[in-house]
Enzyme design. Sequence first.
Site, PDB file in Angstrom:
ATOM      1  N   LEU A  34       0.866  -1.176   0.000  1.00  0.00           N
ATOM      2  CA  LEU A  34       0.000   0.000   0.000  1.00  0.00           C
ATOM      3  C   LEU A  34       0.903   1.225   0.000  1.00  0.00           C
ATOM      4  O   LEU A  34       2.002   1.201   0.563  1.00  0.00           O
ATOM      5  CB  LEU A  34      -0.895   0.026   1.247  1.00  0.00           C
ATOM      6  N   ASP A  35       0.436   2.296  -0.622  1.00  0.00           N
ATOM      7  CA  ASP A  35       1.197   3.537  -0.602  1.00  0.00           C
ATOM      8  C   ASP A  35       1.373   4.020   0.838  1.00  0.00           C
ATOM      9  O   ASP A  35       0.584   3.668   1.733  1.00  0.00           O
ATOM     10  CB  ASP A  35       0.483   4.617  -1.414  1.00  0.00           C
ATOM     11  N   LYS A  36       2.381   4.840   1.045  1.00  0.00           N
ATOM     12  CA  LYS A  36       2.699   5.348   2.380  1.00  0.00           C
ATOM     13  C   LYS A  36       1.465   5.882   3.104  1.00  0.00           C
ATOM     14  O   LYS A  36       1.253   5.596   4.288  1.00  0.00           O
ATOM     15  CB  LYS A  36       3.752   6.448   2.269  1.00  0.00           C
TER      16      LYS A  36
END
Length: 326
Positions: free
Chosen positions: A141-143
């Site tokens: 998942l993105d940050k």
Amino acid sequence: MSSISTETVRRSLRVDPDLAGDRLDRVLARLLPEFSRGRLQRWIEAGQVLVDDRPCRVRDKVWGGESIRIEAELAAVDTHQPQAIALDLVYEDAHLLVINKPAGLVVHPAAGNPDGTLQNALLHRAPELSALPRAGIVHRLDKDTTGLMVVARTLQAHHALVEQLRRRIVHREYRALVLGTLVAGGRVEAPIGRHPTQRTKMAVVNNGRAAITHYRVLESYPGHTLLAVELETGRTHQIRVHMAHIHHPLVGDTTYGARPRPPRGCRPELAAALQGFPRQALHAIRLGLIHPVTGAEMLWEIPMAPDLAALLDLLRWKATDGIDHS
């Protein structure tokens, strides 16, 4: 101190026709995303990769239908240090970890984030993960995206989960708050690749990898819509890119979105919340897969992330009342 362990990697693959004409190392990198391209190239050069039972060169092309057999030694050297970072564990057994990732936590160490990542936290929580590629992380998942991620604890589980992702068996459902009003669900099918001029961004490009996103409307508010989004493929920034592509970018997405547009006449609290929302409004709320050992169907669902839930409450107030009582 680094830990060293050795595993034998065995894979039997068949080249899909849509990969015809590409180099062997690139094809393997797409079929086996859990291994770096450099490692795959070393295996090819060492004769540990056979195509139709013959060794090949890295630059040799495949044309679809070939049988690829790999038998290679995986020496895992973990150069990333375990760190005592709290994890919100949703599920745990001898084979899997399911985590509710918070906003702000980077998944893998990189140049800009050498430590303090999910990978560092996992190595502290389960030291045996140092023997696995990327500490057992099979998707990311993105940050600033919150929600569910699955991590493999054994090489058997790792292989099985990567295969499920490749065959699109893993079910991933998100909640996305987007700008604009959508009256019906839909499907976005548009290839995604590196942006032609801004290399840190992804974009819909003709020569990109196939990407398919499904969405349906859950709630509508003035100037905004809450969507349930399901991934058929898993490209980098896929939901963010696809939503921007159909002119409904995610709230808070400064990379692919537009400036916040508070509804006309809305309360100051809502305007401030929309303008100050610190991340893309995206939450991985459901995750389903087949257990890699027992074969049982497994499904997890978690509540909405607290920051996004609070923003939705403000939008619902505007949608149902709309009168400024201040």
